[in-house]
Design a protein around this motif. Sequence first.
Motif, PDB file in Angstrom:
ATOM      1  N   SER A 192      38.317  45.082  38.801  1.00 19.62           N
ATOM      2  CA  SER A 192      39.687  45.248  38.299  1.00 19.62           C
ATOM      3  C   SER A 192      40.544  44.042  38.641  1.00 19.62           C
ATOM      4  O   SER A 192      41.326  43.566  37.806  1.00 19.62           O
ATOM      5  CB  SER A 192      40.308  46.521  38.882  1.00 19.62           C
ATOM      6  N   MET A 193      40.416  43.540  39.875  1.00 14.20           N
ATOM      7  CA  MET A 193      41.199  42.374  40.278  1.00 14.20           C
ATOM      8  C   MET A 193      40.837  41.139  39.468  1.00 14.20           C
ATOM      9  O   MET A 193      41.700  40.330  39.132  1.00 14.20           O
ATOM     10  CB  MET A 193      41.007  42.086  41.769  1.00 14.20           C
ATOM     11  N   SER A 194      39.568  41.000  39.146  1.00 18.14           N
ATOM     12  CA  SER A 194      39.119  39.790  38.456  1.00 18.14           C
ATOM     13  C   SER A 194      39.450  39.780  36.971  1.00 18.14           C
ATOM     14  O   SER A 194      39.455  38.730  36.337  1.00 18.14           O
ATOM     15  CB  SER A 194      37.604  39.606  38.643  1.00 18.14           C
ATOM     16  N   THR A 195      39.742  40.955  36.402  1.00 18.47           N
ATOM     17  CA  THR A 195      40.006  41.030  34.960  1.00 18.47           C
ATOM     18  C   THR A 195      41.431  41.426  34.620  1.00 18.47           C
ATOM     19  O   THR A 195      41.807  41.415  33.449  1.00 18.47           O
ATOM     20  CB  THR A 195      39.047  42.039  34.289  1.00 18.47           C
ATOM     21  N   PRO A 202      47.366  46.791  33.676  1.00 19.70           N
ATOM     22  CA  PRO A 202      47.340  48.051  34.421  1.00 19.70           C
ATOM     23  C   PRO A 202      48.564  48.915  34.154  1.00 19.70           C
ATOM     24  O   PRO A 202      49.594  48.441  33.677  1.00 19.70           O
ATOM     25  CB  PRO A 202      47.297  47.581  35.883  1.00 19.70           C
ATOM     26  N   GLY A 203      48.418  50.185  34.534  1.00 17.24           N
ATOM     27  CA  GLY A 203      49.461  51.165  34.255  1.00 17.24           C
ATOM     28  C   GLY A 203      50.806  50.837  34.859  1.00 17.24           C
ATOM     29  O   GLY A 203      51.848  50.998  34.217  1.00 17.24           O
ATOM     30  N   MET A 223      50.448  42.450  41.274  1.00 19.19           N
ATOM     31  CA  MET A 223      49.617  41.692  42.203  1.00 19.19           C
ATOM     32  C   MET A 223      49.636  42.337  43.589  1.00 19.19           C
ATOM     33  O   MET A 223      48.590  42.484  44.237  1.00 19.19           O
ATOM     34  CB  MET A 223      50.086  40.233  42.272  1.00 19.19           C
ATOM     35  N   ALA A 224      50.828  42.707  44.025  1.00 17.17           N
ATOM     36  CA  ALA A 224      50.950  43.328  45.351  1.00 17.17           C
ATOM     37  C   ALA A 224      50.215  44.661  45.406  1.00 17.17           C
ATOM     38  O   ALA A 224      49.513  44.972  46.378  1.00 17.17           O
ATOM     39  CB  ALA A 224      52.424  43.521  45.694  1.00 17.17           C
ATOM     40  N   ILE A 225      50.351  45.459  44.331  1.00 21.70           N
ATOM     41  CA  ILE A 225      49.688  46.761  44.287  1.00 21.70           C
ATOM     42  C   ILE A 225      48.172  46.605  44.276  1.00 21.70           C
ATOM     43  O   ILE A 225      47.446  47.334  44.970  1.00 21.70           O
ATOM     44  CB  ILE A 225      50.152  47.561  43.048  1.00 21.70           C
ATOM     45  N   MET A 226      47.656  45.645  43.509  1.00 18.47           N
ATOM     46  CA  MET A 226      46.212  45.450  43.434  1.00 18.47           C
ATOM     47  C   MET A 226      45.631  45.069  44.789  1.00 18.47           C
ATOM     48  O   MET A 226      44.569  45.556  45.180  1.00 18.47           O
ATOM     49  CB  MET A 226      45.876  44.368  42.398  1.00 18.47           C
ATOM     50  N   VAL A 227      46.323  44.201  45.512  1.00 19.74           N
ATOM     51  CA  VAL A 227      45.870  43.832  46.858  1.00 19.74           C
ATOM     52  C   VAL A 227      45.913  45.046  47.776  1.00 19.74           C
ATOM     53  O   VAL A 227      44.964  45.312  48.532  1.00 19.74           O
ATOM     54  CB  VAL A 227      46.731  42.689  47.430  1.00 19.74           C
TER      55      VAL A 227
END
Length: 265
Positions: A192-195, A202-203, A223-227
């Motif tokens: 998910s992070m890479s794409t 994302p939602g 970005m913050a949420i994905m991390v």
Amino acid sequence: MEAYDISYLALVACFLLLAIPLLVSHYLKLGIIRETVVSASRMILQLIFVGFFLTVLFDLNNSIVNLLWLFVMILMATYATINDIGLDIKKLLLPTIFSFIVGNFLILLYFNTFVVNLENLFDARYLIPIFGMFLGNSLRGNLVSISNFYDTIRRNENRYLYSLSLGAKKSEAILPYARKSIKLALKPSIASMSTVGIVSLPGMMTGQIIAGSSPILAIKYQMAIMVGIYVSTVMTVTIGIFMTTRSSFDDYGILKEDIFKSTID
């Protein structure tokens, strides 16, 4: 600029789209008609309840009530994890709860303090949705990691016992299985992070843009949420595996058969 409202009639029109997968299932005999209808019905009821409940929580915005709701969410996630993978909930309840608390709540506090920089760390509008995203992803990670871990050891019982017979400690014997299960659980988050951004929006990012936020602000939040999601998932699945081994193996390092529901039912 506020988001366009969706009328109830328009919502009905949206649900008419479900006719497509139902027809596909009928003609191809997939056998998912009942499952689709039940799942959609549960979604509707649950979201209606959550919508009204969150409205009350946001208006009340009481820190103690907010934290109690987070604990309810953790209990539900724990039950879903253990029940779906066919393990004895009584033996693994506390370790799994602990993994969700440490892996999600501590990351949430860090996130709200140093990333969002909230004055009130327990503000319901940030606390509950962000925690829900962390918890939902770590729930899926735990389902994969714990299920794969115990199933693999069970299927390779002779090889595992052989490692113990050669003098390996329990921690040493389970490490290859834990390592493989954790990596398997983390693959979706890494992908998910890479794409994100190119292959998919994302939602949270989409929701903020629709709600009127600038794309740059939405990107920073995403970005913050994905991390945060990735870190909380890593912590949860790692703690979840190693904490549950305390009650699922005997003093000799042998896996207890009674942790599997199938041996009891």
